[in-house]
Design an enzyme around this catalytic site. Structure first.
Site, PDB file in Angstrom:
ATOM      1  N   ASP A  36       0.858  -1.188   0.000  1.00  0.00           N
ATOM      2  CA  ASP A  36       0.000   0.000   0.000  1.00  0.00           C
ATOM      3  C   ASP A  36       0.892   1.236   0.000  1.00  0.00           C
ATOM      4  OD1 ASP A  36      -2.032   1.875   0.465  1.00  0.00           O
ATOM      5  OD2 ASP A  36      -3.071   0.591   1.904  1.00  0.00           O
ATOM      6  N   ASP A  44      -2.664   4.720  -2.620  1.00  0.00           N
ATOM      7  CA  ASP A  44      -3.539   5.508  -1.756  1.00  0.00           C
ATOM      8  C   ASP A  44      -3.882   6.850  -2.419  1.00  0.00           C
ATOM      9  OD1 ASP A  44      -4.632   5.707   1.070  1.00  0.00           O
ATOM     10  OD2 ASP A  44      -3.377   7.504   1.080  1.00  0.00           O
ATOM     11  N   GLU A  56      -6.697   3.866  -5.582  1.00  0.00           N
ATOM     12  CA  GLU A  56      -7.820   4.371  -4.790  1.00  0.00           C
ATOM     13  C   GLU A  56      -8.171   5.761  -5.301  1.00  0.00           C
ATOM     14  OE1 GLU A  56      -9.155   5.425  -0.206  1.00  0.00           O
ATOM     15  OE2 GLU A  56      -7.239   6.076  -0.977  1.00  0.00           O
ATOM     16  N   HIS A 107     -10.638  -0.796   5.383  1.00  0.00           N
ATOM     17  CA  HIS A 107     -10.266  -0.299   6.712  1.00  0.00           C
ATOM     18  C   HIS A 107     -10.836   1.084   7.006  1.00  0.00           C
ATOM     19  CE1 HIS A 107      -7.622   1.517   3.881  1.00  0.00           C
ATOM     20  NE2 HIS A 107      -7.182   2.354   4.793  1.00  0.00           N
ATOM     21  N   ASP A 108     -11.465   1.719   6.030  1.00  0.00           N
ATOM     22  CA  ASP A 108     -12.072   3.043   6.230  1.00  0.00           C
ATOM     23  C   ASP A 108     -13.597   2.966   6.341  1.00  0.00           C
ATOM     24  OD1 ASP A 108      -9.572   4.307   5.928  1.00  0.00           O
ATOM     25  OD2 ASP A 108      -9.839   4.541   3.767  1.00  0.00           O
TER      26      ASP A 108
HETATM   27  O1  TEU Z   1      -8.277   7.196   2.368  1.00  0.00           O
HETATM   28  C1  TEU Z   1      -8.679   8.272   1.568  1.00  0.00           C
HETATM   29  C2  TEU Z   1      -9.696   9.103   2.126  1.00  0.00           C
HETATM   30  O2  TEU Z   1     -10.032  10.120   1.554  1.00  0.00           O
HETATM   31  C3  TEU Z   1     -10.259   8.688   3.416  1.00  0.00           C
HETATM   32  O3  TEU Z   1      -9.718   9.497   4.360  1.00  0.00           O
HETATM   33  C4  TEU Z   1     -11.690   8.745   3.423  1.00  0.00           C
HETATM   34  O4  TEU Z   1     -12.156   9.988   3.030  1.00  0.00           O
HETATM   35  C5  TEU Z   1     -12.179   8.496   4.794  1.00  0.00           C
HETATM   36  O5  TEU Z   1     -11.488   7.440   5.353  1.00  0.00           O
HETATM   37  C6  TEU Z   1     -13.601   8.130   4.738  1.00  0.00           C
HETATM   38  O6  TEU Z   1     -13.973   7.963   6.022  1.00  0.00           O
HETATM   39  C7  TEU Z   1      -6.956   6.808   2.324  1.00  0.00           C
HETATM   40  C8  TEU Z   1      -6.730   5.677   3.293  1.00  0.00           C
HETATM   41  O7  TEU Z   1      -7.470   4.558   2.908  1.00  0.00           O
HETATM   42  C9  TEU Z   1      -7.054   6.152   4.683  1.00  0.00           C
HETATM   43  O8  TEU Z   1      -6.945   5.128   5.636  1.00  0.00           O
HETATM   44  C10 TEU Z   1      -6.096   7.273   4.996  1.00  0.00           C
HETATM   45  O9  TEU Z   1      -6.413   7.824   6.245  1.00  0.00           O
HETATM   46  C11 TEU Z   1      -6.122   8.369   3.943  1.00  0.00           C
HETATM   47  O10 TEU Z   1      -6.075   7.855   2.621  1.00  0.00           O
HETATM   48  C12 TEU Z   1      -4.910   9.262   4.088  1.00  0.00           C
HETATM   49  O11 TEU Z   1      -3.768   8.573   3.680  1.00  0.00           O
END
Ligand code: TEU
Length: 543
Positions: free
Chosen positions: A106, A207, A249, A323-324
């Site tokens: 990642d 990411d 992503e 994970h988000d």
């Molecule tokens: O996520 C992208 C992102 O925009 C997220 O922050 C999203 O908006 C949010 O999680 C929705 O609740 C990526 C990663 O997957 C995330 O874990 C990171 O925090 C983020 O980028 C920053 O690197």
């Protein structure tokens, strides 16, 4: 098989496989410090081979102060000690390979940690060689360059005392944005990526890749004018032509630009990971915390659009969880009485479509959301939002309900392996609470049960591997305007695959019996056939 054909098949290996996402903090703790680690993942490779997955998307394990759990990287070529060492990572790559599993790393290329040596240099002076690796702008202490906001709250500009400039950060202040307009920075990133390619990784998840070509002076964050130029350069200088899988992503990706990211000519990435279907249960024009019921028909229309309009032009990721995101069975299924049925139903819909399916750790056993006290949460997004909304006058109850429904820690509780203390995740107190339901919901309970959610996922993965219709069949939706049924057909030559699902908990009529008359049912979450569709019933037919 002709050599060329074999080559051709290998190039697209990701179309017939399923990718499994591991959030390493929460997977398996091998050394008893309460955090999951790389050696813990190695312990579980037999399990993953049993499940049948072809690759692991490993959330970041690079050196990091962990302000955003690894999405803040301070050294891209080293491993965070809490996860292990570089040698452990090499062992994971090799051991996974022995199990027929590739490792997808990642990469966070939009920003680094504010503790990265580049940033520590960059803030020393305006003429430091690393200064231009980041996005600085002049201003004075009381006037930021503009009023752009960061994703995790507050201004997107942070003042640096002494330097007397602001730096731009789309996420937390600990995640300064990298300046992709600087060719030297780009070359450093390419060298680092090639370092990992040489170690034998199977690919990369990139990411927030749609945000690298930001232009803060023009209020542009995602999809900047130079984005695809940079992506093509990245491809040519690193993974292009090397048979690696790359997934971008992209929260801003849409059906018009997805074919550019995932052009079958291989000029950019293998596939997009976009969120149009996943952002529907929120109030229009607001953000994810402003809850609304899922508009089911609209949801189907969006999935239908991606299936039909991307066909032959690009490649998509299929996912409910990561994970988000909250746990899908709690979100759009039923995590009470019909947990097992609804988890299988959601899996059926997803795995029958075109694209590469992703399973997020624990989804394969139907893990659920959790409710914690506010001080028990760990996630920076939850904490910042809580403070902001309470200050803005929201009631505590309303804010907590948003967190229960959408908070990222729902997905981050430790993996539930068995019914021993701490769910077999760790011998010590885990960094985040284990869900209380681990005695019932765990891998040990399911692995020998042919009717478990786990073994249902295993069958879906096998079906995809064995039947080309999953990868290549043309998609046609049935009953698009029906309020309960999610049904579709996939067709490839004389092969057909039909999926019929009841998305809700009421018993309903099945208007599609004619269509399936001569087909063989290959999978279902109910035992005997019935004329009607029972709560969350899922059926998959083939010929
Ligand atoms: O996520 C992208 C992102 O925009 C997220 O922050 C999203 O908006 C949010 O999680 C929705 O609740 C990526 C990663 O997957 C995330 O874990 C990171 O925090 C983020 O980028 C920053 O690197």
């Amino acid at each position: 098989m002709g050599k060329e054909l074999f080559k051709e098949m290998k190039k697209d290996w990701y179309k017939n496989t399923v990718i499994y996402q591991i959030y390493p903090r929460s997977y398996r703790d091998s050394n008893g410090d309460g955090y999951g680690d790389i050696k813990g993942i190695i312990e579980k490779l037999d399990y993953l081979e049993y499940l049948g997955i072809g690759a692991i998307w490993l959330s970041p394990v690079f050196k990091s102060p962990q302000k955003d759990n690894g999405y803040d990287i301070s050294d891209y070529k080293d491993i965070e000690p809490m996860f292990g060492s570089l040698a452990d990572m090499e062992e994971l790559i090799n051991e996974a390979d022995r199990h027929g599993i590739k490792i997808i790393m990642d990469l966070v290329l939009n920003h680094s940690s504010d503790k990265h040596k580049w940033f520590l240099e960059a803030i020393k002076s305006k003429d430091n060689p690393y200064h231009d690796y980041y996005v600085f702008r002049d201003g004075d202490k009381d006037h930021a360059p503009n009023d752009m906001r960061a994703v995790f709250g507050g201004s997107a500009w942070e003042w640096v005392e002494g330097l007397n400039q602001y730096y731009f950060h789309q996420f937390t202040t600990a995640q300064p944005d990298l300046n992709w307009d600087n060719p030297k920075l780009r070359q450093e990133l390419y060298d680092m990526i090639n370092f990992w390619i040489d170690k034998g990784v199977g690919g990369f998840r990139l990411d927030v890749i749609d945000q690298i070509a930001k232009e803060p002076d023009n209020f542009i964050t995602s999809n900047g004018p130079k984005l695809h130029k940079y992506l093509r350069e990245l491809n040519q200088k690193t993974f292009g032509g090397k048979n690696l899988v790359t997934v971008g992503e992209a929260w801003s990706a849409n059906i018009d630009n997805a074919p550019i990211y995932s052009n079958p000519d291989g000029s950019e990435l293998s596939m997009v990971f976009q969120f149009e279907h996943i952002c529907l249960d929120q109030q229009e024009g607001k953000d994810k915390w402003d809850l609304a019921p899922l508009p089911f028909v609209k949801f189907k229309k969006i999935l239908n659009k991606w299936q039909t309009e991307l066909y032959g032009k690009g490649w998509n990721s299929l996912f409910w969880d990561n994970h988000d995101l909250p746990r899908i069975v709690s979100r759009w299924g039923n995590d009470g009485k019909y947990r097992v049925e609804s988890a299988k139903m959601l899996a059926t819909i997803l795995h029958g479509m075109q694209g590469t399916p992703y399973i997020y750790q624990g989804e394969e056993i139907g893990m659920t959301n959790i409710k914690l006290n506010i001080d028990e949460y760990d996630d920076v997004e939850i904490k910042n939002m809580y403070k902001e909304r309470i200050a803005a006058g929201y009631s505590k109850e309303e804010v907590m309900n948003s967190i229960y429904a959408k908070g990222r820690d729902n997905a981050r509780t430790p993996m539930q392996w068995d019914d021993s203390e701490n769910s077999g995740f760790s011998i010590s107190k885990p960094w985040l609470k284990v869900n209380e339901n681990y005695k019932e919901i765990n891998v040990k309970n399911q692995i020998n049960d042919p009717d478990s959610i786990l073994n249902y996922y295993k069958r879906l993965i096998t079906l995809r591997k064995e039947n080309q219709v999953f990868a290549d069949g043309k998609f046609m939706m049935y009953l698009e305007d029906d309020d309960n049924i999610f049904a579709y057909e996939r067709i490839l030559d004389n092969h057909r695959l039909v999926v019929i699902c009841n998305f809700y908990g009421e018993m309903i009529e099945n208007p599609l019996t004619d269509i399936t008359e001569n087909l063989k049912m290959v999978l279902s979450n109910y035992e005997k056939d019935d004329d009607r569709l029972r709560p969350y019933e899922a059926r998959m037919y083939m010929i």
